[in-house]
Design a protein around this motif. Sequence first.
Motif, PDB file in Angstrom:
ATOM      1  N   VAL A 261       0.838  -1.199   0.000  1.00 44.10           N
ATOM      2  CA  VAL A 261       0.000   0.000   0.000  1.00 44.10           C
ATOM      3  C   VAL A 261       0.866   1.240   0.000  1.00 44.10           C
ATOM      4  O   VAL A 261       0.622   2.217  -0.708  1.00 44.10           O
ATOM      5  CB  VAL A 261      -0.945  -0.024   1.225  1.00 44.10           C
ATOM      6  N   ARG A 262       1.924   1.203   0.783  1.00 45.90           N
ATOM      7  CA  ARG A 262       2.809   2.384   0.892  1.00 45.90           C
ATOM      8  C   ARG A 262       3.497   2.675  -0.432  1.00 45.90           C
ATOM      9  O   ARG A 262       3.615   3.834  -0.842  1.00 45.90           O
ATOM     10  CB  ARG A 262       3.834   2.115   1.997  1.00 45.90           C
ATOM     11  N   SER A 263       3.947   1.591  -1.104  1.00 48.64           N
ATOM     12  CA  SER A 263       4.649   1.772  -2.393  1.00 48.64           C
ATOM     13  C   SER A 263       3.719   2.405  -3.432  1.00 48.64           C
ATOM     14  O   SER A 263       4.120   3.287  -4.213  1.00 48.64           O
ATOM     15  CB  SER A 263       5.164   0.418  -2.915  1.00 48.64           C
ATOM     16  N   LEU A 264       2.500   1.926  -3.448  1.00 48.79           N
ATOM     17  CA  LEU A 264       1.540   2.462  -4.419  1.00 48.79           C
ATOM     18  C   LEU A 264       1.249   3.931  -4.154  1.00 48.79           C
ATOM     19  O   LEU A 264       1.150   4.743  -5.073  1.00 48.79           O
ATOM     20  CB  LEU A 264       0.239   1.653  -4.361  1.00 48.79           C
ATOM     21  N   ILE A 265       1.104   4.301  -2.865  1.00 42.03           N
ATOM     22  CA  ILE A 265       0.841   5.710  -2.532  1.00 42.03           C
ATOM     23  C   ILE A 265       2.039   6.560  -2.881  1.00 42.03           C
ATOM     24  O   ILE A 265       1.893   7.675  -3.428  1.00 42.03           O
ATOM     25  CB  ILE A 265       0.482   5.842  -1.043  1.00 42.03           C
ATOM     26  N   ASP A 266       3.239   6.034  -2.585  1.00 36.90           N
ATOM     27  CA  ASP A 266       4.450   6.809  -2.898  1.00 36.90           C
ATOM     28  C   ASP A 266       4.532   7.065  -4.406  1.00 36.90           C
ATOM     29  O   ASP A 266       4.934   8.143  -4.856  1.00 36.90           O
ATOM     30  CB  ASP A 266       5.685   6.062  -2.415  1.00 36.90           C
ATOM     31  N   SER A 267       4.144   6.019  -5.209  1.00 37.68           N
ATOM     32  CA  SER A 267       4.209   6.153  -6.682  1.00 37.68           C
ATOM     33  C   SER A 267       3.231   7.220  -7.142  1.00 37.68           C
ATOM     34  O   SER A 267       3.528   8.019  -8.025  1.00 37.68           O
ATOM     35  CB  SER A 267       3.910   4.798  -7.342  1.00 37.68           C
ATOM     36  N   THR A 269       2.174   9.720  -5.500  1.00 37.23           N
ATOM     37  CA  THR A 269       2.506  11.049  -4.972  1.00 37.23           C
ATOM     38  C   THR A 269       3.254  11.892  -5.991  1.00 37.23           C
ATOM     39  O   THR A 269       3.140  13.123  -5.989  1.00 37.23           O
ATOM     40  CB  THR A 269       3.352  10.895  -3.682  1.00 37.23           C
ATOM     41  N   SER A 270       3.996  11.184  -6.910  1.00 35.50           N
ATOM     42  CA  SER A 270       4.729  11.944  -7.929  1.00 35.50           C
ATOM     43  C   SER A 270       3.768  12.675  -8.858  1.00 35.50           C
ATOM     44  O   SER A 270       4.111  13.696  -9.436  1.00 35.50           O
ATOM     45  CB  SER A 270       5.618  10.989  -8.728  1.00 35.50           C
ATOM     46  N   SER A 271       2.562  12.138  -8.996  1.00 35.82           N
ATOM     47  CA  SER A 271       1.564  12.788  -9.850  1.00 35.82           C
ATOM     48  C   SER A 271       0.736  13.803  -9.038  1.00 35.82           C
ATOM     49  O   SER A 271       0.235  14.772  -9.590  1.00 35.82           O
ATOM     50  CB  SER A 271       0.622  11.737 -10.467  1.00 35.82           C
ATOM     51  N   ASP A 272       0.547  13.544  -7.716  1.00 31.88           N
ATOM     52  CA  ASP A 272      -0.247  14.449  -6.874  1.00 31.88           C
ATOM     53  C   ASP A 272       0.418  14.561  -5.497  1.00 31.88           C
ATOM     54  O   ASP A 272       0.283  13.664  -4.657  1.00 31.88           O
ATOM     55  CB  ASP A 272      -1.670  13.924  -6.725  1.00 31.88           C
ATOM     56  N   PRO A 273       1.199  15.615  -5.293  1.00 29.68           N
ATOM     57  CA  PRO A 273       1.921  15.763  -4.019  1.00 29.68           C
ATOM     58  C   PRO A 273       0.994  15.723  -2.787  1.00 29.68           C
ATOM     59  O   PRO A 273       1.444  15.430  -1.698  1.00 29.68           O
ATOM     60  CB  PRO A 273       2.592  17.134  -4.160  1.00 29.68           C
ATOM     61  N   ALA A 274      -0.283  15.995  -2.987  1.00 29.64           N
ATOM     62  CA  ALA A 274      -1.201  15.971  -1.844  1.00 29.64           C
ATOM     63  C   ALA A 274      -1.288  14.608  -1.192  1.00 29.64           C
ATOM     64  O   ALA A 274      -1.696  14.453  -0.036  1.00 29.64           O
ATOM     65  CB  ALA A 274      -2.588  16.423  -2.286  1.00 29.64           C
ATOM     66  N   LEU A 275      -0.920  13.545  -1.894  1.00 30.90           N
ATOM     67  CA  LEU A 275      -0.962  12.193  -1.327  1.00 30.90           C
ATOM     68  C   LEU A 275       0.209  11.927  -0.405  1.00 30.90           C
ATOM     69  O   LEU A 275       0.313  10.852   0.194  1.00 30.90           O
ATOM     70  CB  LEU A 275      -0.971  11.173  -2.464  1.00 30.90           C
ATOM     71  N   GLU A 277       0.834  13.051   2.553  1.00 26.11           N
ATOM     72  CA  GLU A 277       0.391  12.815   3.938  1.00 26.11           C
ATOM     73  C   GLU A 277      -0.107  11.393   4.104  1.00 26.11           C
ATOM     74  O   GLU A 277       0.128  10.752   5.139  1.00 26.11           O
ATOM     75  CB  GLU A 277      -0.715  13.798   4.309  1.00 26.11           C
ATOM     76  N   LEU A 278      -0.787  10.864   3.075  1.00 27.22           N
ATOM     77  CA  LEU A 278      -1.286   9.482   3.165  1.00 27.22           C
ATOM     78  C   LEU A 278      -0.128   8.502   3.146  1.00 27.22           C
ATOM     79  O   LEU A 278      -0.159   7.455   3.797  1.00 27.22           O
ATOM     80  CB  LEU A 278      -2.251   9.201   2.020  1.00 27.22           C
ATOM     81  N   GLY A 279       0.914   8.845   2.421  1.00 27.15           N
ATOM     82  CA  GLY A 279       2.091   7.978   2.399  1.00 27.15           C
ATOM     83  C   GLY A 279       2.731   7.922   3.768  1.00 27.15           C
ATOM     84  O   GLY A 279       3.179   6.857   4.228  1.00 27.15           O
ATOM     85  N   GLN A 280       2.752   9.073   4.467  1.00 29.23           N
ATOM     86  CA  GLN A 280       3.321   9.085   5.810  1.00 29.23           C
ATOM     87  C   GLN A 280       2.466   8.259   6.756  1.00 29.23           C
ATOM     88  O   GLN A 280       2.972   7.532   7.630  1.00 29.23           O
ATOM     89  CB  GLN A 280       3.395  10.524   6.329  1.00 29.23           C
ATOM     90  N   ALA A 281       1.144   8.333   6.580  1.00 20.61           N
ATOM     91  CA  ALA A 281       0.243   7.539   7.411  1.00 20.61           C
ATOM     92  C   ALA A 281       0.478   6.057   7.196  1.00 20.61           C
ATOM     93  O   ALA A 281       0.482   5.256   8.138  1.00 20.61           O
ATOM     94  CB  ALA A 281      -1.209   7.895   7.100  1.00 20.61           C
ATOM     95  N   ALA A 282       0.720   5.659   5.927  1.00 20.46           N
ATOM     96  CA  ALA A 282       1.006   4.260   5.641  1.00 20.46           C
ATOM     97  C   ALA A 282       2.314   3.842   6.304  1.00 20.46           C
ATOM     98  O   ALA A 282       2.469   2.717   6.805  1.00 20.46           O
ATOM     99  CB  ALA A 282       1.062   4.039   4.138  1.00 20.46           C
ATOM    100  N   ALA A 283       3.310   4.744   6.302  1.00 21.86           N
ATOM    101  CA  ALA A 283       4.591   4.442   6.945  1.00 21.86           C
ATOM    102  C   ALA A 283       4.396   4.224   8.435  1.00 21.86           C
ATOM    103  O   ALA A 283       4.974   3.315   9.040  1.00 21.86           O
ATOM    104  CB  ALA A 283       5.586   5.583   6.675  1.00 21.86           C
ATOM    105  N   ASP A 284       3.544   5.102   9.062  1.00 25.27           N
ATOM    106  CA  ASP A 284       3.298   4.963  10.506  1.00 25.27           C
ATOM    107  C   ASP A 284       2.636   3.626  10.811  1.00 25.27           C
ATOM    108  O   ASP A 284       2.970   2.964  11.797  1.00 25.27           O
ATOM    109  CB  ASP A 284       2.403   6.105  10.991  1.00 25.27           C
TER     110      ASP A 284
END
Length: 589
Positions: A261-267, A269-275, A277-284
């Motif tokens: 899930v984290r990898s997909l969100i990180d990917s 994020t390059s298209s929409d920097p607003a994601l 925060e969700l990537g950080q939540a996945a990391a937590d």
Amino acid sequence: MILDIDISGLGVIERAELPLGPGFTAITGETGAGKTMIVTALGLLRGGRASADAVRSGASKAVVEGRWQLDSDSPAARLAADAGAELDENDELLVARQVSAEGRSRAWLGGRGVPASILADLGERLVVVHGQSDQWRLRSEGAQRAALDAFGGAELRTARSAVRDAHIRRGELRSELQTLSDAEAERELEAARLRRALADIEPAEPQPGEDVTLLARIERLSNLEALRRDVGQAHELLAGDSSAGFGGEGGGSSTELVSQVRSLIDSATSSDPALGELGQAAADISFAIDELGLRLAGYLDGLEAEGSGELAQLNDRLTLLTSLTRTYGPTLDDVIELGSQAGMQLLELENDSTRIQELETQIAEAEERLAAAASRLTELRTATASVLEGRVTKELHALAMPAAQLTVEISSLDEIAAHGGDRVAFMLRPHPGTEPTPLGKGASGGELSRVMLALEVVLADVSSVPTLVFDEVDAGVGGSAAIEIGRRLQRLSANAQVIVVTHLAQVAAFSDNHISIEKSSDGQFTTSSIRRISGADRTQEIARLLSGLSDSETGNAHAEELLELAAANRAAPGSVGHDAGADGSRSVV
């Protein structure tokens, strides 16, 4: 003392006022004039029995009111205050009694309604009446013993106080011993219980809250397999075999899933920097899953180290604590409290046994002290009795009882009391050849009145009763003996208010106040009036008493001579003849 008495509707008296006051008052009058009604009136004021027969014929009620002058600090004044009565500004107290024609009685003290028994209690402190039909204050053994002790003076009173104190102390020790002895069986049972408790509780060493902790631990160990299964499965779901996925259908671990899930969100994020925060939540979440997995693994490792041996030990311990609570509870805290206090309580119980032995020794010593004090009191009483016998007997001889003898008989009680170990009895031998008998049993009314006069004269200095009334004290007496009675009544009045109902001129002449009761009749009713007389009226009354003729010159001359003799006796220095008592105290003779 009595200041005056107001009488209405009593016997032959329709309405009259009796003026009294200090000193010696003589009351005279013809036979049937109503002299005895004065004594009856006093009896009512003293709480005596009320009878409808005393109410004047044709009257609806009889009323008697007496006015007393009291010392505001006296026992009588305190008794009146306790009954709700009040003295007026002159320390005077009004006592009243009413008797209806039907025999109903009411009493008042200081304007307040009271039971007649209150008047009786007060009357004992204020008035003593000596007469054939009246009680007399030395009628009981206790009163005779008290009179003897009072006559003995300070040394005898001190000895009696020593006996009382020793008796009180012995009683206190006996009471304490009785209390301890009565509870001895209970103490033994309690001591045995405490010893058992100590034997059971001390080795167990229970701790506060231990039973709660044990129950929780036993609950955990009793469900050890279920814990391993559930916690192990949870661990595998986080990081275990992919075949144990949710629903049993296989799949990656929770860690792998969150990582994907984290990898997909990180990917994205390059298209929409607003994601971001969700990537950080996945990391937590990933970090939290890792931490949870480590903790579950540690918990499982701990379960592997625990065994069934500990569970058996814990169950045994809980069984022991439960048994203690059931026996000494109701809670484990109560058991612990008992264990901490039992030793001290047991020591106190053992001390009680030691105290019993101490008390037995102390009681024996107290008995010896009491016996010694009582023996000394008996010695003093015996010596005092000898003096009192001689003094009273001498008085009796002067009162026309030349062969009479008073003896004070002292015998031993079965057990020493607070007043000593003696039984005291005043005995009279009125005539030669007769055996001494208790006062009141072997003498006529007139003789008894003279015995009482003799005793009152001898005991005058130690008497606490302020008013003495004598009725028929001169019965069967005349001549020089009557003069001696008059002298003694006059001397007695130096210490108390003396009121005498008499038919003898020799007695009346010595009085300070002379009251005459005169009767008149209209053919249907007889009425008596009361007046204080003096001067020529008194001379005529004395003459009437002497000869029956109030207007006889010879009788009047004799009356004047008698009054002069009484006046000279009153005025003579030392006429109140004080002699030393048993201990050197002064008594009227």
